[in-house]
Design a protein around this motif. Structure first.
Motif: not given
Length: 475
Positions: A223, A225, A302, A311, A314
């Motif tokens: 991932a 992010v 996430v 966050v 992502a």
């Protein structure tokens, strides 16, 4: 001396032409150049032993070089005697995979084996060697051990020290110390091999190694992010540990200015976002179990961070190709920096919990004292290793009356910040010739004294890579 060397390694193993020697005596960023009598390339441990014994008898220094991808000038040959320039010792002809043991998980190799070739050999044996870094196409095993290299997988597998199960070393007098049994348990006194890991060639020449292989993790998830801050990245790491601690193979934090240089200079750099995030986290999870739903774990952790406001966005890779593109960008950092200008690369380690306040404190010092530089961050957050990079343009650098004192001043300013957090100034790059004064300044005095005594015991003539690690007057 040259004829005696030729008698040991043959014409194929000896380079004396100054033009041909040039790549061996200059660091890869073209910032420092040394001198040597010759470049010697033995083809066996026995030849290394004979070369080192000859150098000991003649009082010639020995300067080992691996892939020459270091950042601290540790492979640049510099002798303090005009009449004894010494020899550069390259083991690139010693590039044999001696054996792989699938059941025990051990690969026994020559020190000149290139990391990428070891990766391929491990895969053929149904295993993996989990050390990964940008220079794996040229970095050699001996150099990686000598600098205790790290890379992106330290969070799960540890640095090179944790991957070494045995060593074969030619000592300063030419004798060979063999410790390649690679037993999981061996309680027979001092584990001498640990002295040579991270010693940067100052105690002897590593000629062979028994290395720990690990099961392959064909089930992976990746991932990219966008986090709001380094503190948010630390919180995300802690949350991921709670949910998938044993699966975390990489957790990297990179600032926007750094990835902007990759966009500018690297080939095939395809970013997953239209705009590069202020702070990017690259994550890799891996499992031996094909049924473990790693992408779902990433989306869960996430997603929760997204709801908490930590966050911004992502992307979880949906193919191996996309995952490869993520990590290609990450591993293009060093080459992009080399093309951009003069980067002062700091190799700090603090506790992961201190990463965010350290980055803030270092940025404040850099902005106040060095406004000419662009500050960049590349952080192996999972193990607390923070590379603060102050990038100066070449035009500014050319105006400096003396580059080395200025570079040391910059390094000291950030090292002092690390010291306030109980950190170290050398996490994975080594000390080399660049930071010997800093080691003497910042190390515990008793520890430094004991290091000088170890050096004197193993290398009483100070012929093994003199001037590296320990300041010349201390060696």
């Amino acid at each position: 001396m040259l004829e005696a060397l030729r008698g040991i390694v043959g014409n194929k193993g000896l380079i004396t032409d100054p033009t041909e020697m040039e790549p061996w005596i200059t660091d890869w960023r073209q910032r420092r150049r040394g001198r040597a009598l010759a470049v010697v390339q033995p083809a066996s441990t026995q030849e290394v032993s004979a070369v080192v014994a000859l150098c000991a008898a003649e009082g010639q220094p020995v300067f080992p070089v691996g892939g020459n991808t270091g950042l601290c000038f540790g492979a640049v040959p510099e002798s303090d005697r005009q009449d004894r320039p010494g020899v550069v010792l390259s083991l690139r002809r010693m590039n044999r995979i001696r054996a792989t043991d699938r059941a025990t998980g051990i690969a026994t190799v020559d020190a000149g084996v290139v990391l990428g070739d070891l990766h391929n050999a491990a895969i053929e044996a149904g295993r993996q060697f989990p050390l990964h870094l940008g220079s794996e196409g040229s970095a050699q095993i001996g150099g990686l051990i000598s600098t205790n290299a790290g890379g992106t997988g330290v969070v799960r597998y540890g640095p090179m020290r944790d991957l070494v199960a045995g060593l074969e070393v030619v000592l300063a007098d030419g004798r060979v110390l063999t410790d390649l049994a690679a037993l999981r348990k061996d309680n027979t006194g001092y584990m001498l091999r640990h002295l040579f890991i991270g010693a940067e060639g100052t105690l002897g020449i590593i000629t062979g190694a028994a290395l720990r292989l690990h099961p392959q993790t064909p089930n992976t998830a990746h991932a990219w992010v966008s986090v709001i801050s380094p503190a948010a990245a630390v919180a995300l790491f802690a949350a991921l540990q709670d949910r998938a601690g044993s699966y975390i193979q990489a957790f990297e934090l990179v600032s926007a200015p750094q990835f902007e240089l990759v966009r500018r200079h690297a080939e095939r750099a395809r970013f997953p976002f239209p705009e590069i995030p202020a702070w990017s986290v690259l994550i890799e999870l891996g499992s031996e179990d094909a049924t473990t739903a790693l992408p779902a774990i990433l989306e869960e952790v996430v997603g929760a961070a997204l709801e908490r406001g930590e966050v911004r966005d992502a992307v979880v890779a949906t193919s191996e190709q996309q995952a490869s593109e993520f990590w290609h960008i990450r591993h293009s950092v060093s080459e992009a920096n080399k093309k951009e200008g003069i980067g002062i690369v700091l190799d700090i380690a603090v506790r992961s919990s201190d990463v965010a306040p350290f980055i803030a404190a270092a940025a404040a010092v850099a902005a106040e004292r060095y406004p000419q530089a662009v500050s960049q961050v590349v952080c192996h957050l999972g193990d607390g290793n923070v590379h603060v990079i102050l990038m100066f343009q070449r035009d500014f650098w050319a105006t400096l009356p003396d580059e080395d004192p200025f570079a040391l001043e910059v390094e000291r300013a950030i090292h002092d910040v690390a010291a306030r957090f109980g950190g170290t100034f050398s996490a994975e790059h080594g000390v080399g010739r660049k930071l010997t004064e800093e080691l003497e300044r910042l190390a515990d005095p008793l520890r430094y004294e004991l290091m000088t005594k170890v050096k004197a015991l193993f290398d009483p003539q100070n012929l093994m890579n003199p001037g590296v690690l320990l300041a010349p007057k201390a060696a």
